[in-house]
Each structure stands twice: as structure tokens, then as C-alpha cells.
Design an enzyme around this catalytic site. Structure first.
Site, PDB file in Angstrom:
ATOM      1  N   GLY A   1     -39.802  30.233  76.573  1.00 59.22           N
ATOM      2  CA  GLY A   1     -40.836  30.104  75.277  1.00 59.22           C
ATOM      3  C   GLY A   1     -41.240  28.611  75.439  1.00 59.22           C
ATOM      4  N   ASP A   2     -42.371  28.486  74.527  1.00 62.39           N
ATOM      5  CA  ASP A   2     -43.014  27.006  74.662  1.00 62.39           C
ATOM      6  C   ASP A   2     -43.673  26.943  75.981  1.00 62.39           C
ATOM      7  OD1 ASP A   2     -41.962  26.935  72.050  1.00 62.39           O
ATOM      8  OD2 ASP A   2     -40.163  26.386  72.899  1.00 62.39           O
TER       9      ASP A   2
ATOM     10  N   GLY B   1     -46.811  26.960  76.181  1.00 60.48           N
ATOM     11  CA  GLY B   1     -48.348  26.815  75.980  1.00 60.48           C
ATOM     12  C   GLY B   1     -49.173  28.128  76.188  1.00 60.48           C
ATOM     13  N   LYS B   2     -48.672  29.165  75.926  1.00 61.66           N
ATOM     14  CA  LYS B   2     -49.185  30.545  75.988  1.00 61.66           C
ATOM     15  C   LYS B   2     -50.599  30.457  75.073  1.00 61.66           C
ATOM     16  CE  LYS B   2     -45.466  32.632  74.525  1.00 61.66           C
ATOM     17  NZ  LYS B   2     -44.356  31.463  74.716  1.00 61.66           N
ATOM     18  N   GLY B   3     -50.369  29.849  73.730  1.00 62.48           N
ATOM     19  CA  GLY B   3     -51.564  29.953  72.898  1.00 62.48           C
ATOM     20  C   GLY B   3     -52.830  29.319  73.401  1.00 62.48           C
TER      21      GLY B   3
ATOM     22  N   GLY C   1     -44.468  29.979  68.032  1.00 64.23           N
ATOM     23  CA  GLY C   1     -45.330  28.742  67.227  1.00 64.23           C
ATOM     24  C   GLY C   1     -46.396  28.429  68.510  1.00 64.23           C
ATOM     25  N   HIS C   2     -47.458  28.904  68.310  1.00 59.49           N
ATOM     26  CA  HIS C   2     -48.592  29.083  69.311  1.00 59.49           C
ATOM     27  C   HIS C   2     -49.511  27.722  68.793  1.00 59.49           C
ATOM     28  CE1 HIS C   2     -47.375  33.222  70.897  1.00 59.49           C
ATOM     29  NE2 HIS C   2     -46.553  32.081  71.261  1.00 59.49           N
TER      30      HIS C   2
ATOM     31  N   GLN D   1     -42.332  34.271  72.519  1.00 59.13           N
ATOM     32  CA  GLN D   1     -41.119  33.930  73.077  1.00 59.13           C
ATOM     33  C   GLN D   1     -41.624  34.166  74.721  1.00 59.13           C
ATOM     34  OE1 GLN D   1     -40.811  36.429  70.142  1.00 59.13           O
ATOM     35  NE2 GLN D   1     -41.115  34.341  69.284  1.00 59.13           N
TER      36      GLN D   1
ATOM     37  N   ALA E   1     -42.494  23.954  67.660  1.00 58.10           N
ATOM     38  CA  ALA E   1     -43.710  23.838  66.455  1.00 58.10           C
ATOM     39  C   ALA E   1     -43.140  24.623  65.506  1.00 58.10           C
ATOM     40  CB  ALA E   1     -44.795  24.741  67.450  1.00 58.10           C
TER      41      ALA E   1
ATOM     42  N   THR F   1     -39.707  24.729  64.388  1.00 60.95           N
ATOM     43  CA  THR F   1     -38.434  24.364  63.868  1.00 60.95           C
ATOM     44  C   THR F   1     -38.627  22.770  63.828  1.00 60.95           C
ATOM     45  OG1 THR F   1     -37.225  24.578  65.956  1.00 60.95           O
ATOM     46  CG2 THR F   1     -37.239  26.467  64.409  1.00 60.95           C
TER      47      THR F   1
ATOM     48  N   ARG G   1     -36.787  19.886  72.293  1.00 58.06           N
ATOM     49  CA  ARG G   1     -36.413  20.753  73.438  1.00 58.06           C
ATOM     50  C   ARG G   1     -35.646  20.240  74.323  1.00 58.06           C
ATOM     51  NH1 ARG G   1     -42.578  22.360  73.026  1.00 58.06           N
ATOM     52  NH2 ARG G   1     -42.689  23.816  71.045  1.00 58.06           N
TER      53      ARG G   1
HETATM   54  P1  IMO Z   1     -42.896  30.893  71.251  1.00 58.43           P
HETATM   55  O1  IMO Z   1     -43.669  32.156  71.083  1.00 58.43           O
HETATM   56  C1  IMO Z   1     -38.875  29.109  72.135  1.00 58.43           C
HETATM   57  C2  IMO Z   1     -35.242  31.120  70.729  1.00 58.43           C
HETATM   58  C3  IMO Z   1     -34.580  30.385  69.613  1.00 58.43           C
HETATM   59  C4  IMO Z   1     -33.045  30.970  70.083  1.00 58.43           C
HETATM   60  C5  IMO Z   1     -33.690  32.387  70.279  1.00 58.43           C
HETATM   61  C6  IMO Z   1     -33.304  33.449  68.997  1.00 58.43           C
HETATM   62  O2  IMO Z   1     -43.198  29.609  70.838  1.00 58.43           O
HETATM   63  O3  IMO Z   1     -42.652  30.660  72.845  1.00 58.43           O
HETATM   64  P2  IMO Z   1     -34.889  33.909  67.105  1.00 58.43           P
HETATM   65  O4  IMO Z   1     -35.450  33.197  65.963  1.00 58.43           O
HETATM   66  O5  IMO Z   1     -36.029  34.744  67.807  1.00 58.43           O
HETATM   67  O6  IMO Z   1     -33.591  35.035  66.677  1.00 58.43           O
HETATM   68  O7  IMO Z   1     -34.106  32.878  68.064  1.00 58.43           O
HETATM   69  O8  IMO Z   1     -34.854  32.381  70.766  1.00 58.43           O
HETATM   70  N1  IMO Z   1     -36.909  31.180  70.393  1.00 58.43           N
HETATM   71  C7  IMO Z   1     -37.850  30.763  71.153  1.00 58.43           C
HETATM   72  N2  IMO Z   1     -37.770  29.582  71.716  1.00 58.43           N
HETATM   73  N3  IMO Z   1     -40.098  29.487  71.796  1.00 58.43           N
HETATM   74  C8  IMO Z   1     -40.160  30.607  71.028  1.00 58.43           C
HETATM   75  O9  IMO Z   1     -41.397  31.359  70.756  1.00 58.43           O
HETATM   76  C9  IMO Z   1     -39.027  31.214  70.350  1.00 58.43           C
HETATM   77  N4  IMO Z   1     -38.910  32.086  69.596  1.00 58.43           N
HETATM   78  C10 IMO Z   1     -37.402  32.368  69.580  1.00 58.43           C
HETATM   79  O10 IMO Z   1     -34.670  28.967  69.749  1.00 58.43           O
HETATM   80  O11 IMO Z   1     -32.646  30.030  70.984  1.00 58.43           O
HETATM   81 MG    MG Z   2     -42.198  27.906  70.368  1.00 54.34          MG
END
Ligand code: IMO
Ligand code: MG
Length: 460
Positions: free
Chosen positions: A33-34, A36-38, A63-64, A254, A330, A332, A336
Site C-alpha cells: 500500500g501507499d 502513490g496509486k492516486g 488514502g489516495h 491497498q 494519509a 491514520t 510508515r
Molecule cells: P492505500 O490504498 C497501506 C493495512 C493496515 C493494516 C492492514 C489491515 O492507501 O494503499 P484494514 O484497516 O484494511 O483492516 O487494515 O492493512 N492497510 C493499508 N496500508 N495503505 C493502505 O491503503 C492500507 N489499507 C489497509 O495498515 O496493516
Molecule cells: Mg494508505
């Protein structure tokens, strides 16, 4: 002139392959995750090739961040095409919708000059996150912390919302329009309350009644707003658009390494994040899928529990990556963890997701100056044994195999022309290309900053 990612090639192949009908391209994260897909999604949507963008899984745990024309917007549930006036925004049946987040984001967009109401369509089969789901999420985490370890969820109620759906007691978005919605909600509320009380009585979990009351009031107000939006059979609408010859982009949230089936269970999210889920999360056949874009950073980050094999051991250096890359959640605000680029995991993610085109983001972030070496993870070990396959559980990994390559410091920030890329970054990109050579993927663009046009094209 602004960079355009293979605009003509994309448009012509779409029409050729689907006989005048539109196609769906997909963007997914290839790490934790994170990535920078957005930004990539927003950029792809600016070519005039797509008429809409669709979320197909996850919820407000995403969080995009999008930065364009001096405006910044952080979307959790609204698809990333929101800062482009002609793009339709779809929320598919596979999404768990946090009504409060959705309405809040719509207001924020209005303040930025974007009224998305007329172009936002939500599937009546999308799932509704209730106001007690985040509390159940916290109770689960509290219990896990006592018994083993926390997952470190985003506390957005994602796990409990998907659990309710699988147990067939959840609420669908279209239910808000039914005359007996209040009764349906009341049944679920009672069930949730019993559950929360169990955590309280058996495990001393403190229930904050005042907070629950506040959330309840906000949720019901948001549900009233939700009723005024375009809730429809989205599968039908998307198929109609494709039949009209329009192309759509599916926006992954994610990432592959957080997939419920193929990630490091239980340190995963509760949905399938793989492109295969686009079909089920939107209600379309696999035959309409075309390009699968995968997004990685030039290094790796992770939040939440579980082993992170590629993590940088030198704490000061990890902090340097965190600061230079603004690696704070973005959704919480959590810092990271930062690691080296993990090619072993990346190869696994590419194989699972079938991506054919890759974006490498944040290549401007490199706190290691030219002449000094950084590491890349190319394999995992369990004690002395080199792992041939990606492990069942990541905690089997006791050490990593690395290779070294020169850093490039902050010399590539904002570079838009690939002729201006520093020699060291060029070597790094060629090195990655060689390491992925057998997987049939192209590194098509490399990000050098937060703005929509902060990138350079790489492979044709
Ligand atoms: P984007 O779209 C990074 C992580 C959480 C946790 C696990 C489960 O911004 O890339 P959840 O709330 O989904 O039940 O948490 O997944 N997690 C992410 N980590 N970017 C995200 O989204 C995430 N969405 C969930 O930190 O480890
Ligand atoms: Mg995120």
C-alpha cells in the site's frame, strides 16, 4: 509540453481489441500500500481516454493523495478522478462504503470547486459500513493485542464490515432506500451491541458510549445524504458505458501484498486486492480487462503488524527515508516503516496480478548520496536455507539476500525529461528492468514528485 503516457497507443489498441467496445484497465499497488496509486490514476485519467474511474474493493482504509493545479485532495472512498470534471466516478459492489467519509469528502471537494454529485454513481450492492463497525474493529484489535499481536488496522471497520457480509447479516447500500431500513439496521445494531458487550464482559474492553452516540448521529445524518445520491445497478451502467465504446479505469486500493488470500495472513486487509477481483467487485466479465498497471515505489514501506523482511535496520537511515518521503499514513497519520526495494516480493506480486505495465514512484526520494551504496532485496532466507518460493508466512523469513547499487541523493526531484535523469537513477532503473526481464513487464513511467506531472516516461 506535458508528458502523456502512451496516449495514442492506449486509445488505438483499446478500440482494435474490443471491436469498437470499450475496455477496462486496472491500477493496483504491488507492495504493502501507499505506493502513490492516486497520482498515477489521476494522471492516466487526464489523457481523455477514460470516461470513468471505479473503486472495486476496500473502503475508507485507503488514502489516495492527489495534487493537481495547486490543489490537494486526500480521498479515502471517492475515486481518484474527482479533480477532473469530465470523469464519472463509480463505487462498485465490492466496496465497503463509509457514509460519513463519503459525504465529508464530497463537501471537501465542493470547497475545492468540484461538485461530484452529478457524476458519482454508487452500486446498490455496495456494502454499508455501520457506525459500530469501527468500534468492533478496535475491540478486535484490543483482543488480539492481549492474545497475540495486533494487525494494526486503520480502525475504519473494514474487517467487521466484510465479515458481516460473508455471514450474510450485513447491510447493502441500496437498503437505505427500502421502507424497512430502520428495522434492518436495528437488527444489526443489536447484534453488534451484543458482540461489543462480550468484549467488555469477557475481556474488559472499554466501550465509549458517548463516542458511539456521536458516531450514530453523524452516521444517520450521512445516510440521509446518501439517499439523495445516484444509487444504481452499477454493473449494468458500466456495461452500458463499455457498449458505448467508453473505457474505464479500475482503481485498486491497498495492494497485492495486503490481499486477504495471497498476502501475509492475518496481516492483510479484508478484501481481495488483486486485479482478478475487478470482475467481481464491479460485475463485469474478464474479457473486458486490458492493461494491468502495477505501482511500486523505488523503496518499500509498510504499516501495521507482521514481518517486514526488507526493513532498513539502521534506524537513522530509516528515519531519513520516512522524512524525505513524508512516509506518514494519509488515513491514520502513523509513521510508515521503510525498507529497501524488495524485488523478491515484487516479482511475486507481478506474477500474482499479471501486470504488464509498471510505474515506479518516488524515485526522487533517496537519502543516500551518489557514490554511497543502497541495498535491494533479491531473496529471502530461513536461517541458512535460501527460499525458492515466496513463503507461506512471512515470519519464516529470518534474513534477506541483498545486492548493492549506488544512491543518487535528491538530484532527481521534479525531473520530467528522461534525458535529465541522473546516471545513478538510470542505472537503478536498468538494474530493476534486468531483474524483471523474464516477467514481460515494462517500466513505463517513473515518478519524481507529488504533482500530477512530476514523472518521466521510461520504456516505450
Ligand atoms: P492505500 O490504498 C497501506 C493495512 C493496515 C493494516 C492492514 C489491515 O492507501 O494503499 P484494514 O484497516 O484494511 O483492516 O487494515 O492493512 N492497510 C493499508 N496500508 N495503505 C493502505 O491503503 C492500507 N489499507 C489497509 O495498515 O496493516
Ligand atoms: Mg494508505
Amino acid at each position: 509540453m506535458r508528458n502523456k503516457i502512451l496516449k495514442n497507443k492506449i486509445a488505438s489498441s483499446a478500440i482494435r481489441r474490443r471491436g469498437g467496445k470499450g475496455s477496462i484497465d486496472v491500477v493496483v499497488g504491488l507492495q504493502w500500500g501507499d505506493e502513490g496509486k492516486g497520482k498515477n490514476i489521476d494522471e492516466l485519467l487526464s489523457h481523455g481516454i477514460y470516461s470513468g474511474v471505479a473503486r472495486f474493493q476496500g473502503g475508507a482504509n485507503a488514502g489516495h493523495t492527489i495534487k493537481a493545479n495547486g490543489k490537494t485532495f486526500i480521498g479515502h472512498i471517492i475515486p481518484s478522478g474527482c479533480l477532473q470534471k469530465d470523469i464519472e466516478l463509480y463505487i462498485g459492489n465490492g466496496v465497503v462504503v463509509d457514509a460519513v467519509s463519503l459525504i465529508k469528502e464530497m463537501r471537501e471537494l465542493e470547497d475545492l470547486g468540484f461538485d461530484v454529485t452529478p457524476r458519482l454513481y454508487i452500486s446498490n450492492r455496495a456494502k454499508l459500513v455501520s457506525y459500530l463497525h469501527p468500534f468492533l474493529d478496535q475491540a478486535d484489535e484490543y483482543y488480539r493485542n492481549k492474545s497475540s499481536h495486533k494487525i494494526g488496522t486503520t480502525s475504519r471497520g473494514i474487517g467487521p464490515a466484510y465479515s458481516d457480509i460473508r455471514a450474510r447479516r450485513g447491510l447493502l447500500l441500496g437498503d437505505v432506500l427500502l421502507p424497512d431500513f430502520k428495522e434492518r439496521e436495528e437488527n444489526l445494531r443489536k447484534f453488534h451491541h451484543d458482540f461489543l458487550n462480550l468484549y467488555k464482559e469477557k475481556h474488559e474492553f472499554e466501550i465509549d458510549e458517548k463516542k458511539i452516540e456521536e458516531s450514530k448521529a453523524k452516521w444517520w445524518a450521512a445516510v440521509e445524504e446518501l439517499k439523495k445520491l445516484q444509487i444504481c445497478d452499477l454493473s449494468f451502467l458500466v456495461q452500458k458505458r463499455l457498449a458505448e465504446g467508453k473505457n474505464i479505469l479500475a482503481e485498486g486500493a491497498q495492494a497485492v501484498m495486503l490481499d486477504i488470500d495471497f498476502g501475509d495472513y492475518p496481516n492483510v486487509t479484508s478484501s481481495n486486492t488483486l486485479p482478478a477481483n475487478v470482475c467481481l467487485g464491479l460485475g463485469i466479465p474478464h474479457t473486458v480487462l486490458r492493461d494491468i498497471y502495477g505501482v511500486t515505489k523505488a523503496y518499500t514501506t509498510k504499516v501495521g503488524g507482521g514481518n517486514f523482511p526488507a526493513r532498513i535496520k539502521d534506524q537513522a537511515l530509516e528515519k531519513a527515508f520516512q522524512d524525505a518521503g513524508h512516509e506518514f499514513g494519509a488515513t491514520t497519520g502513523r509513521p510508515r516503516m521503510c525498507g529497501w526495494l524488495d524485488l523478491f516480493a515484487l516479482r511475486h506480486a507481478i506474477a500474482l496480478s499479471g501486470v504488464n505495465k509498471i510505474f515506479i514512484n518516488k524515485a526522487d526520494i533517496c537519502p543516500i548520496n551518489k557514490g554511497k551504496n543502497m541495498k535491494v532485496v533479491i531473496g529471502y532466507k530461513n536461517n541458512k536455507k535460501v527460499l525458492k518460493e515466496f513463503p507461506f508466512y512471512l515470519n519464516e523469513v529470518t534474513s534477506v539476500i541483498t545486492e548493492e547499487i549506488s544512491g543518487w541523493g535528491d538530484s532527481n526531484h521534479g525531473v520530467k525529461n528522461n534525458k535529465k535523469v541522473s546516471k545513478e537513477l538510470r542505472s537503478y532503473l536498468n538494474y530493476i528492468k534486468r531483474k524483471l526481464a523474464d516477467l514481460n513487464v515494462k517500466i513505463i513511467a517513473v515518478g519524481t514528485g507529488q504533482d500530477r506531472d512530476h514523472f518521466f516516461n521510461w520504456e516505450k
